[in-house]
Design a protein around this motif. Sequence first.
Motif, PDB file in Angstrom:
ATOM      1  N   LYS A 149       0.825  -1.217   0.000  1.00 34.19           N
ATOM      2  CA  LYS A 149       0.000   0.000   0.000  1.00 34.19           C
ATOM      3  C   LYS A 149       0.862   1.271   0.000  1.00 34.19           C
ATOM      4  N   TRP A 150       1.843   1.266  -0.894  1.00 38.66           N
ATOM      5  CA  TRP A 150       2.757   2.398  -0.974  1.00 38.66           C
ATOM      6  C   TRP A 150       2.260   3.481  -1.918  1.00 38.66           C
ATOM      7  N   MET A 151       1.155   3.238  -2.601  1.00 36.28           N
ATOM      8  CA  MET A 151       0.616   4.258  -3.504  1.00 36.28           C
ATOM      9  C   MET A 151      -0.892   4.344  -3.337  1.00 36.28           C
ATOM     10  N   ASP A 152      -1.421   5.497  -3.689  1.00 39.01           N
ATOM     11  CA  ASP A 152      -2.872   5.701  -3.627  1.00 39.01           C
ATOM     12  C   ASP A 152      -3.524   5.419  -4.977  1.00 39.01           C
ATOM     13  N   ILE A 153      -2.823   5.739  -6.051  1.00 39.49           N
ATOM     14  CA  ILE A 153      -3.351   5.553  -7.405  1.00 39.49           C
ATOM     15  C   ILE A 153      -2.268   4.893  -8.251  1.00 39.49           C
ATOM     16  N   LEU A 154      -2.662   3.897  -9.034  1.00 34.27           N
ATOM     17  CA  LEU A 154      -1.738   3.252  -9.970  1.00 34.27           C
ATOM     18  C   LEU A 154      -2.206   3.497 -11.394  1.00 34.27           C
ATOM     19  N   VAL A 155      -1.268   3.893 -12.253  1.00 33.22           N
ATOM     20  CA  VAL A 155      -1.520   3.997 -13.692  1.00 33.22           C
ATOM     21  C   VAL A 155      -0.694   2.913 -14.372  1.00 33.22           C
ATOM     22  N   THR A 156      -1.363   2.007 -15.083  1.00 31.23           N
ATOM     23  CA  THR A 156      -0.657   0.936 -15.781  1.00 31.23           C
ATOM     24  C   THR A 156      -1.460   0.532 -17.002  1.00 31.23           C
ATOM     25  N   ASP A 157      -0.964  -0.473 -17.734  1.00 28.48           N
ATOM     26  CA  ASP A 157      -1.667  -0.958 -18.918  1.00 28.48           C
ATOM     27  C   ASP A 157      -2.387  -2.262 -18.592  1.00 28.48           C
ATOM     28  N   ALA A 158      -3.343  -2.626 -19.440  1.00 27.76           N
ATOM     29  CA  ALA A 158      -4.209  -3.772 -19.158  1.00 27.76           C
ATOM     30  C   ALA A 158      -3.431  -5.082 -19.093  1.00 27.76           C
ATOM     31  N   ALA A 159      -2.467  -5.269 -19.984  1.00 26.89           N
ATOM     32  CA  ALA A 159      -1.691  -6.518 -19.979  1.00 26.89           C
ATOM     33  C   ALA A 159      -0.919  -6.661 -18.674  1.00 26.89           C
ATOM     34  N   THR A 160      -0.285  -5.592 -18.236  1.00 32.58           N
ATOM     35  CA  THR A 160       0.440  -5.619 -16.961  1.00 32.58           C
ATOM     36  C   THR A 160      -0.528  -5.837 -15.803  1.00 32.58           C
ATOM     37  N   ALA A 161      -1.685  -5.180 -15.853  1.00 37.45           N
ATOM     38  CA  ALA A 161      -2.678  -5.320 -14.773  1.00 37.45           C
ATOM     39  C   ALA A 161      -3.126  -6.770 -14.621  1.00 37.45           C
ATOM     40  N   ARG A 162      -3.420  -7.428 -15.745  1.00 32.32           N
ATOM     41  CA  ARG A 162      -3.856  -8.834 -15.673  1.00 32.32           C
ATOM     42  C   ARG A 162      -2.729  -9.718 -15.139  1.00 32.32           C
ATOM     43  N   ALA A 163      -1.509  -9.424 -15.580  1.00 33.49           N
ATOM     44  CA  ALA A 163      -0.362 -10.210 -15.101  1.00 33.49           C
ATOM     45  C   ALA A 163      -0.154 -10.017 -13.599  1.00 33.49           C
ATOM     46  N   ILE A 164      -0.372  -8.802 -13.108  1.00 31.97           N
ATOM     47  CA  ILE A 164      -0.237  -8.525 -11.674  1.00 31.97           C
ATOM     48  C   ILE A 164      -1.272  -9.313 -10.887  1.00 31.97           C
ATOM     49  N   LEU A 165      -2.518  -9.299 -11.342  1.00 30.10           N
ATOM     50  CA  LEU A 165      -3.574 -10.041 -10.646  1.00 30.10           C
ATOM     51  C   LEU A 165      -3.286 -11.537 -10.628  1.00 30.10           C
ATOM     52  N   ASP A 166      -2.820 -12.070 -11.767  1.00 32.95           N
ATOM     53  CA  ASP A 166      -2.467 -13.499 -11.832  1.00 32.95           C
ATOM     54  C   ASP A 166      -1.317 -13.819 -10.897  1.00 32.95           C
ATOM     55  N   PHE A 167      -0.293 -12.951 -10.906  1.00 31.90           N
ATOM     56  CA  PHE A 167       0.877 -13.167 -10.041  1.00 31.90           C
ATOM     57  C   PHE A 167       0.474 -13.092  -8.573  1.00 31.90           C
ATOM     58  N   HIS A 168      -0.370 -12.128  -8.233  1.00 32.22           N
ATOM     59  CA  HIS A 168      -0.801 -11.941  -6.840  1.00 32.22           C
ATOM     60  C   HIS A 168      -1.567 -13.171  -6.346  1.00 32.22           C
ATOM     61  N   ARG A 169      -2.409 -13.739  -7.206  1.00 32.56           N
ATOM     62  CA  ARG A 169      -3.216 -14.908  -6.804  1.00 32.56           C
ATOM     63  C   ARG A 169      -2.354 -16.156  -6.661  1.00 32.56           C
ATOM     64  N   SER A 170      -1.375 -16.300  -7.538  1.00 35.13           N
ATOM     65  CA  SER A 170      -0.630 -17.566  -7.585  1.00 35.13           C
ATOM     66  C   SER A 170       0.687 -17.546  -6.815  1.00 35.13           C
ATOM     67  N   ASN A 171       1.100 -16.369  -6.352  1.00 38.27           N
ATOM     68  CA  ASN A 171       2.357 -16.262  -5.609  1.00 38.27           C
ATOM     69  C   ASN A 171       2.114 -15.574  -4.278  1.00 38.27           C
ATOM     70  N   GLU A 172       2.041 -16.347  -3.237  1.00 41.27           N
ATOM     71  CA  GLU A 172       1.847 -15.753  -1.918  1.00 41.27           C
ATOM     72  C   GLU A 172       3.092 -14.987  -1.498  1.00 41.27           C
TER      73      GLU A 172
END
Length: 323
Positions: A298-321
């Motif tokens: 929680k080091w940022m309040d707003i994130l600006v990124t692209d959709a491909a990176t966003a999906r990869a982040i969500l996948d990584f977050h779910r699969s990598n504790e």
Amino acid sequence: MSEINQDRYRLLVKICQLYYEEDLNQLDIAKRLGISRPHVSRMLTAAKNEGIVNISINNPFSTEQELEKLFIKTFSIQDALIVDSSETDPIKLHAQLGRTSAALIESVLRDGDIVGIMAGRTIASAAEKLDYFEREGLQFVPLVGGWGSEGTSWHANSNALAFANKLKSKCWILHAPAVVASEETGALLRREPAIDQVLQLAQQSRVAVISIGEVSEQATMVRSGNFSLSDIAAVEERGAVASLCASFLDSSGREIEVPEKNRFIGLTASELRVIPKVIGIAGGSQKVEAITAALRGKWMDILVTDAATARAILDFHRSNEAK
């Protein structure tokens, strides 16, 4: 339908026509019909509830906005701006993220703001894409020193100056490298009055615009020559997966203590935390783990990124504790 209900329905329709078709505001409608403005507001709400008015928004950004909602819910951040991009070319991606960030920054800045600016190509692009808008008393200040002689067009000093020039505002310069050769040199430079003054001002920022660095041999700090391969290996061994200003984060997003941190000239992550509005701009597959760590912490309040990176982040977050 009873006569009373029919008259009420007729009034609802009339109010809706005045408001939505003739563009009268609620106060004008109230004066015209001889009723109170709150009553007009209640009637407009009733018209929507009863199906007299159906509002349809032509939204070409619905897919990205669903991703944004998921990001806000998953990471408990204030907002996310996700752009649909098929660009694999880093330069074009930086430009697209820069355009989106420029519009956001315009909406966020207020008169009298001190704005902390980080190094980074996407941040340089945001400054380039920014159109002039009027704000009084803005000051732009770098959050870290320079990354050597290469890529000076996107160093924190250069980025701060680019924003200041676009908005005809004041800019401060941090006359120090981002990384020095020893902890002793770092301590001496941070005590220099001119350097300390800029760092103290940076801590007073109301808004910070930051990038998020990966921890790898391809990281900017390594390619700049300021951080050796053995240095990066040492911080990786201690669990670092991301760099944030003058700090390193582990996979959970916690700021970790490493001796190498004392060689940095700039705000630490803990000092960044105090700034009320932190905007992170980052994209690309190589930054997925680093961005995930920054979001978890929680080091940022707003994130600006692209959709491909966003999906990869969500996948990584779910699969990598987080470790």
